[in-house]
Design a protein around this motif. Structure first.
Motif, short mmCIF file in Angstrom:
data_model
loop_
_atom_site.label_atom_id
_atom_site.label_comp_id
_atom_site.label_asym_id
_atom_site.label_seq_id
_atom_site.Cartn_x
_atom_site.Cartn_y
_atom_site.Cartn_z
N ILE A 214 0.86 -1.18 0.00
CA ILE A 214 0.00 0.00 0.00
C ILE A 214 0.90 1.23 0.00
N GLU A 215 0.66 2.11 -0.94
CA GLU A 215 1.44 3.34 -1.06
C GLU A 215 0.55 4.52 -0.67
N GLN A 216 0.96 5.26 0.33
CA GLN A 216 0.22 6.44 0.75
C GLN A 216 0.74 7.65 0.00
N PHE A 217 -0.16 8.61 -0.29
CA PHE A 217 0.27 9.79 -1.02
C PHE A 217 -0.54 11.00 -0.60
N GLY A 218 -0.02 12.16 -0.97
CA GLY A 218 -0.73 13.41 -0.79
C GLY A 218 -0.68 14.21 -2.07
N VAL A 219 -1.81 14.76 -2.47
CA VAL A 219 -1.88 15.55 -3.71
C VAL A 219 -2.44 16.93 -3.38
#
Length: 247
Positions: free
Chosen positions: A14-19
């Protein structure tokens, strides 16, 4: 180009990200799939967050289907107030994530409740080959740009305000694969809506209505999970629809 922040959790795939989006940072994650990573899941309204759909997304991941999902403004880890967003803003937020994450088209979209309407709207803006609409809400165009709050509620609470939605006309042009999932005992979405969505998609490659017996608006997959055979059968129909769009 917007800055994309990512933190990868390799053990859970699982890859967490912020945009970044209009002063906010949309918090999301990607469940990596071994075969397909074109699917974007859009959560519903109210207290909904991306974490509420872990059961489904984890099951899809085990079938090789990766999903990307984020918390809309006013929800979950993204934070903010709902009054700072709207249905139209949610569509733009999804576009921002699709662009920042460089998700390849054609897309497969899963829209849940309000997210179903956002998914339908996105078919006008992106190449979309598969749509899975769960307990789908649709809205009159008059509500689309209205900020969430009393004015928005007043518009959508008019008797059968949803009947003049543009969703019917939009789906009339959809040529991909469509699966609409309805709950037998949905106290929020009348069965007429999912039935009419399927009927509208006359040009779809394939279209199907799946009514979950005993299901409620916020309890579909948890209910199905109580009986492994039912869960696997329903999941199989979702996977088939999503993968039809990638063939």
């Amino acid at each position: 180009m917007a800055l994309l922040l990512t933190i990868t959790i390799m053990t859970a795939r699982i890859e967490q990200f912020g945009v970044p989006f209009d002063g906010w940072t949309l918090q999301g994650d990607h469940y990596a799939g071994e075969r397909s990573n074109h699917t974007v899941l859009l959560h519903g309204a109210g207290a909904s967050t991306r974490h509420m759909h872990h059961l489904l997304r984890n099951a899809l991941q085990q079938r090789g289907v990766g999903t990307t999902c984020f918390d809309c403004v006013g929800h979950g880890e993204t934070g903010g107030e709902l009054s700072q967003s709207s249905v139209a803003s949610r569509t733009r937020q999804a576009q921002a994530v699709i662009a920042a994450r460089r998700i390849e088209e054609p897309l497969s979209l899963i829209g849940i409740s309000m997210g179903a309407y956002n998914a339908i709207r996105l078919t006008q803006l992106h190449s979309v080959e598969a749509l899975v609409l769960m307990v789908p809400g649709v809205y009159t165009p008059a509500a689309y740009d209205v900020p969430f709050g009393p004015e928005f509620s007043a518009v959508i609470r008019r008797e059968r305000s949803w009947a003049d939605t543009d969703a019917w006309d939009i789906l009339a042009h959809f040529e991909g694969s469509l699966l609409v999932v309805a709950a037998e005992h949905d106290a929020v979405i009348p069965l007429e809506i999912p039935e009419r969505l399927v009927a509208s998609a006359a040009r779809a490659r394939q279209r199907e209505l799946m009514v979950v017996e005993g299901g409620q608006h916020n309890r579909v997959w948890a209910l199905l999970a109580e009986q492994r055979e039912r869960f696997d059968a329903a999941l199989g129909r979702v996977v088939d629809t999503l993968e039809q769009g990638q063939r």
